[in-house]
Scaffold this motif. Structure first.
Motif, PDB file in Angstrom:
ATOM      1  N   TYR A   1       0.815  -1.208   0.000  1.00 16.21           N
ATOM      2  CA  TYR A   1       0.000   0.000   0.000  1.00 16.21           C
ATOM      3  C   TYR A   1       0.850   1.260   0.000  1.00 16.21           C
ATOM      4  CZ  TYR A   1      -3.500  -3.393   1.184  1.00 16.21           C
ATOM      5  OH  TYR A   1      -4.310  -4.482   1.166  1.00 16.21           O
TER       6      TYR A   1
ATOM      7  N   TRP B   1      -9.559 -10.467  -0.772  1.00 21.95           N
ATOM      8  CA  TRP B   1     -10.201  -9.552   0.173  1.00 21.95           C
ATOM      9  C   TRP B   1      -9.815  -8.108  -0.125  1.00 21.95           C
ATOM     10  CZ3 TRP B   1     -14.242 -10.432   2.988  1.00 21.95           C
ATOM     11  CH2 TRP B   1     -14.522 -11.725   3.405  1.00 21.95           C
ATOM     12  N   ASP B   2      -8.555  -7.888  -0.492  1.00 19.70           N
ATOM     13  CA  ASP B   2      -8.126  -6.534  -0.836  1.00 19.70           C
ATOM     14  C   ASP B   2      -8.878  -6.011  -2.053  1.00 19.70           C
ATOM     15  OD1 ASP B   2      -6.371  -6.560   1.266  1.00 19.70           O
ATOM     16  OD2 ASP B   2      -4.616  -7.062   0.042  1.00 19.70           O
ATOM     17  N   ARG B   3      -9.103  -6.866  -3.019  1.00 18.31           N
ATOM     18  CA  ARG B   3      -9.869  -6.445  -4.203  1.00 18.31           C
ATOM     19  C   ARG B   3     -11.307  -6.141  -3.820  1.00 18.31           C
ATOM     20  NH1 ARG B   3      -8.884 -10.239  -9.214  1.00 18.31           N
ATOM     21  NH2 ARG B   3     -10.201  -8.638 -10.156  1.00 18.31           N
TER      22      ARG B   3
ATOM     23  N   SER C   1     -12.229  -4.953  -0.981  1.00 20.80           N
ATOM     24  CA  SER C   1     -12.163  -3.656  -0.297  1.00 20.80           C
ATOM     25  C   SER C   1     -12.147  -2.504  -1.282  1.00 20.80           C
ATOM     26  CB  SER C   1     -10.916  -3.592   0.590  1.00 20.80           C
ATOM     27  OG  SER C   1     -10.997  -4.569   1.592  1.00 20.80           O
ATOM     28  N   ARG C   2     -11.533  -2.707  -2.448  1.00 22.90           N
ATOM     29  CA  ARG C   2     -11.477  -1.667  -3.468  1.00 22.90           C
ATOM     30  C   ARG C   2     -12.765  -1.608  -4.284  1.00 22.90           C
ATOM     31  NH1 ARG C   2      -6.298  -3.757  -3.944  1.00 22.90           N
ATOM     32  NH2 ARG C   2      -6.913  -5.065  -5.684  1.00 22.90           N
TER      33      ARG C   2
END
Length: 192
Positions: free
Chosen positions: A161, A182-184, A186-187
């Motif tokens: 990040y 999970w990061d995707r 979140s975006r």
């Protein structure tokens, strides 16, 4: 990267200086020659440790140590906050030790009262080299704390990040593991 800007060098310098200040508080800061009338309480010379003469110094040294260790994992903005904390802790160390040096009898009154049972008595008080060492280490600690910000510019990014422009590359590539999925999410991207 210059040698002075290495993360390990800066963090180690802060840790060593904070531990040096902490170490001074375990030593005798004041030597008190008691009145002969009060000496019957346990001798005519009383040694006062730094932790009793200036109680704040021990805690402030631990704060500076924790700040130095936190700087190693902090981001850019957090390093500014940590720098302020380390410099304020170092200023507190210098102020507390200078107060002891300015009025050693007042700093020793609590220990004199505990040893003799009499408060407010007169005694001959001499400062050792350790409060002076605490002041010197406190000043060096403040300078080392100020070194975090310019040195931090040379430190590599600690997470994905912190790297500029990498978020778009991660969004177009397929997920590597569950965390990336999970990061995707979140975006706002649906990895399914």
């Amino acid at each position: 990267m210059p040698a002075w800007a290495r993360k390990s060098t800066v963090v180690l310098l802060i840790a060593v200086l904070a531990l040096a200040v902490f170490g001074t508080t375990t030593q005798t800061w004041l030597s008190v020659s008691l009145d002969p009338a009060q000496a019957g309480a346990g001798g005519d010379v009383l040694d006062v440790q730094g932790s009793k003469a200036a109680t704040a110094v021990t805690g402030l040294a631990l704060v500076a140590l924790a700040g130095g260790l936190a700087a190693s994992i902090a981001g850019r903005i957090a390093r500014w906050v940590i720098t302020v904390i380390i410099v304020l802790a170092a200023a507190g160390i210098v102020a507390a030790a200078a107060t002891v040096l300015a009025d050693p009898l007042a700093a020793a009154q609590g220990s004199i009262a505990a040893a003799t049972g009499v408060s407010g008595g007169q005694a001959q008080v001499e400062a050792t080299a350790f409060p002076f060492l605490a002041v010197a280490c406190g000043i060096l600690l403040a300078l080392a704390g100020l070194l975090v910000v310019p040195a931090g510019r040379h430190w590599k990014a600690r997470t994905k990040y912190d790297v500029a422009g990498r978020g778009t590359a991660a969004a177009t590539a397929g997920p590597v593991d569950e965390i990336d999925s999970w990061d995707r999410l979140s975006r706002g991207d649906d990895p399914t």
